[in-house]
Design a protein around this motif. Structure first.
Motif, PDB file in Angstrom:
ATOM      1  N   MET A   1       1.059  -1.586   0.083  1.00  0.00           N
ATOM      2  CA  MET A   1      -0.154  -0.134   0.504  1.00  0.00           C
ATOM      3  C   MET A   1       1.144   1.516   0.239  1.00  0.00           C
ATOM      4  O   MET A   1       1.926   1.434   0.734  1.00  0.00           O
ATOM      5  N   LYS A   2       0.344   1.818  -0.695  1.00  0.00           N
ATOM      6  CA  LYS A   2       1.062   3.336  -1.247  1.00  0.00           C
ATOM      7  C   LYS A   2       1.031   4.538   0.564  1.00  0.00           C
ATOM      8  O   LYS A   2       0.514   4.347   0.935  1.00  0.00           O
ATOM      9  N   GLU A   3       2.428   4.945   0.660  1.00  0.00           N
ATOM     10  CA  GLU A   3       2.079   6.029   1.889  1.00  0.00           C
ATOM     11  C   GLU A   3       1.017   6.560   2.178  1.00  0.00           C
ATOM     12  O   GLU A   3       0.355   6.994   2.985  1.00  0.00           O
ATOM     13  N   ARG A   4       0.854   7.478   0.786  1.00  0.00           N
ATOM     14  CA  ARG A   4      -0.386   7.909   1.473  1.00  0.00           C
ATOM     15  C   ARG A   4      -1.937   7.638   1.166  1.00  0.00           C
ATOM     16  O   ARG A   4      -2.181   8.264   2.648  1.00  0.00           O
ATOM     17  N   GLU A   5      -2.090   6.341   0.897  1.00  0.00           N
ATOM     18  CA  GLU A   5      -3.082   5.269   1.059  1.00  0.00           C
ATOM     19  C   GLU A   5      -3.249   4.984   2.737  1.00  0.00           C
ATOM     20  O   GLU A   5      -3.878   4.954   2.987  1.00  0.00           O
ATOM     21  N   GLU A   6      -2.054   4.978   3.118  1.00  0.00           N
ATOM     22  CA  GLU A   6      -1.557   4.395   4.111  1.00  0.00           C
ATOM     23  C   GLU A   6      -2.480   5.141   4.880  1.00  0.00           C
ATOM     24  O   GLU A   6      -2.915   5.320   6.725  1.00  0.00           O
ATOM     25  N   LEU A   7      -1.991   6.400   4.962  1.00  0.00           N
ATOM     26  CA  LEU A   7      -2.221   8.220   5.522  1.00  0.00           C
ATOM     27  C   LEU A   7      -3.430   7.707   5.287  1.00  0.00           C
ATOM     28  O   LEU A   7      -4.120   8.076   6.640  1.00  0.00           O
ATOM     29  N   LEU A   8      -3.858   8.409   4.911  1.00  0.00           N
ATOM     30  CA  LEU A   8      -5.130   8.640   4.090  1.00  0.00           C
ATOM     31  C   LEU A   8      -6.178   7.596   5.208  1.00  0.00           C
ATOM     32  O   LEU A   8      -7.223   7.526   6.131  1.00  0.00           O
ATOM     33  N   LYS A   9      -6.468   6.243   5.535  1.00  0.00           N
ATOM     34  CA  LYS A   9      -6.956   5.244   5.924  1.00  0.00           C
ATOM     35  C   LYS A   9      -6.554   5.537   7.741  1.00  0.00           C
ATOM     36  O   LYS A   9      -7.733   5.257   7.400  1.00  0.00           O
ATOM     37  N   SER A  10      -5.148   5.900   8.032  1.00  0.00           N
ATOM     38  CA  SER A  10      -5.158   5.974   9.550  1.00  0.00           C
ATOM     39  C   SER A  10      -6.016   7.252   9.713  1.00  0.00           C
ATOM     40  O   SER A  10      -6.797   7.503  10.813  1.00  0.00           O
ATOM     41  N   CYS A  11      -6.052   8.406   8.502  1.00  0.00           N
ATOM     42  CA  CYS A  11      -6.725   9.704   8.633  1.00  0.00           C
ATOM     43  C   CYS A  11      -8.615   9.483   9.249  1.00  0.00           C
ATOM     44  O   CYS A  11      -9.201   9.280  10.011  1.00  0.00           O
TER      45      CYS A  11
ATOM     46  N   THR B   1      -9.442   6.824   9.403  1.00  0.00           N
ATOM     47  CA  THR B   1      -9.903   5.287  10.714  1.00  0.00           C
ATOM     48  C   THR B   1      -9.962   6.495  12.253  1.00  0.00           C
ATOM     49  O   THR B   1     -11.033   6.205  13.820  1.00  0.00           O
ATOM     50  N   TYR B   2      -8.728   7.345  12.159  1.00  0.00           N
ATOM     51  CA  TYR B   2      -8.987   8.047  13.383  1.00  0.00           C
ATOM     52  C   TYR B   2     -10.466   9.320  13.695  1.00  0.00           C
ATOM     53  O   TYR B   2     -11.313   8.698  14.351  1.00  0.00           O
ATOM     54  N   VAL B   3     -11.074   9.474  12.046  1.00  0.00           N
ATOM     55  CA  VAL B   3     -12.173  10.356  12.162  1.00  0.00           C
ATOM     56  C   VAL B   3     -13.682   9.510  12.458  1.00  0.00           C
ATOM     57  O   VAL B   3     -13.980   9.256  13.253  1.00  0.00           O
ATOM     58  N   ASN B   4     -13.320   8.144  11.723  1.00  0.00           N
ATOM     59  CA  ASN B   4     -14.862   7.016  12.314  1.00  0.00           C
ATOM     60  C   ASN B   4     -14.918   6.880  13.427  1.00  0.00           C
ATOM     61  O   ASN B   4     -16.045   6.717  14.572  1.00  0.00           O
TER      62      ASN B   4
END
Length: 149
Positions: free
Chosen positions: A1-11, A13-16
């Motif tokens: 998984m690309k870095e951007r995708e991982e960062l977006l996924k973490s964000c 998860t944080y919000v949800n």
């Protein structure tokens, strides 16, 4: 998984997680409000109901803020990279790594850590519009931008 995708996924998860927690708290308080029974001490009953209503209002306000953050995460800019720092940029500096999206705090990936920051944060205001090789001062520290993706 690309870095951007991982960062977006973490964000996401944080919000949800926070939205779920806030919705659960509001639901619990509304249930408590419905279970409040009027006693002979009417003032105590009214005070208790008002306190619960005030807490519900505060939680609903926080919930709206997190829903706004959720909307930011849907913006197409977060999918793009560019030479100049903008919303969605992944920035590596001599001091720390940043993802300009939402204020999500520290995000730990396998190889390095990032700070999810909103564009209104003090550090983001200094970064916006800059590019690789530029320098800026933050908390009396000279910081160099090493990369922008």
């Amino acid at each position: 998984m690309k870095e951007r995708e991982e960062l977006l996924k973490s964000c996401h998860t944080y919000v949800n997680e926070r939205i779920l927690r806030l919705e659960t708290s509001v639901w619990d308080l509304e249930r408590d409000l419905g279970n409040e029974t009027k006693s002979s001490a009417g003032d105590k009953y009214e005070t208790s109901r008002e306190m619960i209503n005030a807490e519900i209002s505060q939680l609903e306000s926080q919930l709206q803020e997190f829903k706004k953050l959720q909307e930011i995460l849907q913006l197409p800019n977060l999918q793009k990279s560019g030479k100049k720092i903008q919303l969605g940029s992944i920035v590596t500096t001599s001091a720390a790594n940043y993802f300009l999206a939402i204020p999500a705090g520290e995000i730990k990936l396998e190889k390095q850590n990032f700070y999810g920051i909103g564009i209104n944060s003090p550090i983001a205001k200094l970064l916006l519009g800059k590019q690789k090789g530029d320098r800026f001062n933050f908390h009396q520290e000279d910081i160099k931008i090493l990369s922008v993706d």
